[in-house]
Design a protein around this motif. Sequence first.
Motif, mmCIF file in Angstrom:
data_model
loop_
_atom_site.group_PDB
_atom_site.id
_atom_site.type_symbol
_atom_site.label_atom_id
_atom_site.label_comp_id
_atom_site.label_asym_id
_atom_site.label_seq_id
_atom_site.Cartn_x
_atom_site.Cartn_y
_atom_site.Cartn_z
ATOM 1 N N ALA A 85 -0.894 9.000 -2.223
ATOM 2 C CA ALA A 85 -2.067 8.167 -1.962
ATOM 3 C C ALA A 85 -2.726 7.890 -3.307
ATOM 4 N N THR A 86 -3.243 6.682 -3.482
ATOM 5 C CA THR A 86 -3.961 6.402 -4.725
ATOM 6 C C THR A 86 -5.251 7.216 -4.720
ATOM 7 N N PRO A 87 -5.815 7.455 -5.915
ATOM 8 C CA PRO A 87 -7.064 8.228 -5.956
ATOM 9 C C PRO A 87 -8.141 7.612 -5.066
ATOM 10 N N LEU A 88 -8.208 6.280 -5.029
ATOM 11 C CA LEU A 88 -9.246 5.639 -4.210
ATOM 12 C C LEU A 88 -9.005 5.848 -2.733
ATOM 13 N N ALA A 89 -7.727 5.760 -2.308
ATOM 14 C CA ALA A 89 -7.420 5.967 -0.897
ATOM 15 C C ALA A 89 -7.712 7.411 -0.511
ATOM 16 N N GLY A 140 -4.029 8.609 -16.956
ATOM 17 C CA GLY A 140 -3.026 7.936 -16.141
ATOM 18 C C GLY A 140 -2.065 8.845 -15.419
ATOM 19 N N LEU A 141 -2.495 10.069 -15.043
ATOM 20 C CA LEU A 141 -1.582 10.970 -14.350
ATOM 21 C C LEU A 141 -1.746 10.872 -12.838
ATOM 22 N N THR A 142 -1.999 9.664 -12.347
ATOM 23 C CA THR A 142 -2.178 9.478 -10.915
ATOM 24 C C THR A 142 -1.253 8.364 -10.460
ATOM 25 N N SER A 143 -1.167 8.188 -9.139
ATOM 26 C CA SER A 143 -0.372 7.072 -8.646
ATOM 27 C C SER A 143 -1.255 5.842 -8.535
ATOM 28 N N THR A 177 0.834 -1.194 0.000
ATOM 29 C CA THR A 177 0.000 0.000 0.000
ATOM 30 C C THR A 177 0.873 1.251 0.000
ATOM 31 N N HIS A 178 2.072 1.103 -0.528
ATOM 32 C CA HIS A 178 2.963 2.258 -0.639
ATOM 33 C C HIS A 178 3.090 2.608 -2.108
ATOM 34 N N TRP A 179 2.778 3.850 -2.453
ATOM 35 C CA TRP A 179 2.693 4.199 -3.866
ATOM 36 C C TRP A 179 3.650 5.317 -4.218
ATOM 37 N N ALA A 180 4.310 5.150 -5.360
ATOM 38 C CA ALA A 180 5.215 6.186 -5.844
ATOM 39 C C ALA A 180 4.410 7.229 -6.603
ATOM 40 N N LEU A 181 4.955 8.447 -6.649
ATOM 41 C CA LEU A 181 4.346 9.495 -7.460
ATOM 42 C C LEU A 181 4.616 9.210 -8.935
ATOM 43 N N PRO A 182 3.639 9.477 -9.802
ATOM 44 C CA PRO A 182 3.913 9.268 -11.225
ATOM 45 C C PRO A 182 4.767 10.391 -11.787
ATOM 46 N N LEU A 183 5.436 10.106 -12.892
ATOM 47 C CA LEU A 183 6.176 11.119 -13.654
ATOM 48 C C LEU A 183 7.205 11.875 -12.820
ATOM 49 N N GLY A 184 7.896 11.157 -11.916
ATOM 50 C CA GLY A 184 8.956 11.797 -11.140
ATOM 51 C C GLY A 184 10.092 12.236 -12.052
ATOM 52 N N ASP A 185 10.834 13.273 -11.624
ATOM 53 C CA ASP A 185 11.849 13.840 -12.506
ATOM 54 C C ASP A 185 12.980 12.864 -12.834
ATOM 55 N N THR A 186 13.390 12.108 -11.802
ATOM 56 C CA THR A 186 14.576 11.277 -11.998
ATOM 57 C C THR A 186 14.202 9.811 -12.220
ATOM 58 N N ARG A 187 13.000 9.574 -12.726
ATOM 59 C CA ARG A 187 12.531 8.191 -12.739
ATOM 60 C C ARG A 187 13.302 7.276 -13.681
#
Lengths: 213, 228, 339
Positions: C177-181, C198-201, C143-153
């Motif tokens: 947090a995911t959109p649902l959480a 798809g611009l969410t985690s 239940t640990h989510w990364a941010l999308p589109l990180g700079d150094t991904r």
Amino acid sequence: MLGKEVSATDDFVKGLWRENPVFVQVLGMCPALAVSNTAINALTMGLATTFVLIMSGMSVSALRNFIPREARIVSYICIIASFVTAVDYVIMAISLELHRSLGAFIALIVVNCLILGRAEAFASKNTVSRATLDALGMGAGFTVALLWIGVVREILGSNSLFGIALFPDAFQTWTVMVLPSGGFFAMAMWLLLVNWLKNRQTESQAQTQELTP
Amino acid sequence: MTGPVQQPPTSAWSMYRAIVGIGALCGLLIVTVYQTTAARIRENQERFLAMAVAQVLPAARSTLGVALTEDGRLEKTGEEFALPIFLGYDASGKLVGAVITAEGMGYQDKIRVLYAYSFDLDAIVGFKVLDSKETPGLGDRIEKEPHFLANFEKLDATLTPGGDSLLHPIVTVKQGQKINPWELDGITGATITSEAIGNILNNSATTWAPVLERNAQDFAIVELTEEP
Amino acid sequence: MSELKKYLEIGSSPHVTSGDSVEVIMRNVFIALLPVCIFAIYSFGAAAALVLATACVSCIATEHVLCKVTSQPSTIGDWSVAITGMLYGLTLPPDLPLWMVAVGGVFAVAVGKFLFGGLGSNAFNPALVGRAFLQAAFPQAMTHWALPLGDTRFVELPNSTLALPFAQPVYDAVTAATPLAAMKFDGIQAVNRDLLFGLTSGSAGETCAVLILVGGAYLVARNMMNWRIPISIFATVAAITWIFNLYAPGSYATPAFMLLSGGLMLGAVFMATDMVASPITNAGCWLYGFLIGSLVVVIRFWGGMPEGVMYAILLANAVSPHIDWFIRPRVFGVGGGTG
């Protein structure tokens, strides 16, 4: 290999491996799955069950000519329930924490089919000494089996063994192993291993018999 | 003893004999074991409760069990309740706080907790989970997460000027967003359980803090006659 | 088409038995999944690529080893297990430690597929079995989510990805947090456009609804997927949500949010349509979809967890043989009036 007369050692040994109550007869699953989340719980449950097994086996065997056939189940249950109640009090006197972690499962030893099964199938037909040995063997087999499950679950689920921390804090505990489903997984793994070993044993026996007809 | 043996039906007498005999023996066994262990069990139970009380209210040297009477007063009691209340006294017999048992619904099942209320600080100053079936690894972090337990160094439970309710209800906030002293810093990943603790404490403190404050005068000093 | 020797080897992935060989179907599923995978890597970077690769490798290796141990011909050649691995990887949080990915992959194939008899006999979708095991075993990491589109991904891996086997992952400070959480615990509803593109985690492959729908449409167009299942799921979720949203807009999410958020798209299009674990008849598929849709809404609205697609599909998998039993075509000349 097996002669007509059964030796005293065999009465004891058969419960450990050949007729192991958990891994071979698959009896007493409720406590084996529910109270094996830590090694200490598994050990206590195993010892408590062994105690009840021995005492009820001895009593049933000693009273076997006194108990009429028609009233045997009610008599066995009465005897077993009394010893379970006694064990319940003794554990409460030893440690309240232990009693709380075992919960209702101490009381449920009464309905462990292993105990009634041994009383009916063995103790009621054999002498006190043989019944005691049988109960001792079955109890030891049950305890060892529970302990195996408990050890796996405690190491993976709590990163400890008998309450002593094992690995550094960085160890990732497997939460599922302390949950009820972990009991099924650990149990299944051991069943797989035991059956595999038993199959190999019978295969190699079959081979030696073929060689020496 | 081989093969099925046709046996004649057993006489009623031998059945009675067996059942009554075994019943009597079993009864004797249980009574004997109970008699020999009862003292130890009571001792264990008292030690367990005393230990829990000492953990939530370390300042207390002795405790006094109290109960609420119908006219809203506190009364000394020796009876045992499901959710007991104790007043805690220091070595000189001065009232230092109250230890209250409370319970409420968690994520899996009821959670039972013990907390200490301080008369000097008007705050909750100690907390211990007595009984919980919360998910290991998530919900059970209420028992060991340091930042969550830090809430109970001093969780404000000041009464309204009228003294009949809490001035600010105790609420759980998201982890790291605690601003006010009456807010509980929650646990990410154990949101429901930490909110449940907030609710349990709020409900219990709303009921008990006014009662305790009202009756504190009558119980301010106690004669230290009992053993600690 | 002529390779009839493969006619019984139905893989654990969405398709219908139209005489196509397992390879042809799997190639098409692969094509359908490819945009989703590429987007996952684009959105979450190198970590997602490693998660997907580890998932595939662990699933394939497990299948191969188990085939060898049980002295059967290895079945990894038909690519069905590779698709399982890919789908499984797509359901995971992109910064999950790789050793956990491998553990779940082994579990997915060994317990979810092989114990039931291997290819074509699995009662549950193996990819979801693996994920469910991880969810139960490592709830924090799952239940640990990364941010999308990180700079150094693309140049840096999160600390957690390379956690040593059996070691607890150490997470970077940035978490999402995911959109649902966010909806469930904070009452914040994400923007539909972000969800659509798809611009969410979220899990690696669940974020971009558009690409999943395109992949699904491709499979439907090639007649390799029963479209009734996803349509039935979407319709059920939308209808139930619409009623509740109408009744209490403040406490319940909108239908669009429910459809686009979480694993619903990925689950409905690629997981629930698992041919082996879903019902055979078309009527059964409608019922099966309805069951999944209503379970999803029930778990999301009133359950303890923010997301319930995985459990909904697994539960419906368990029920699908019974659906087949209830809805079975009457044998010609038998039964008559009372059915």
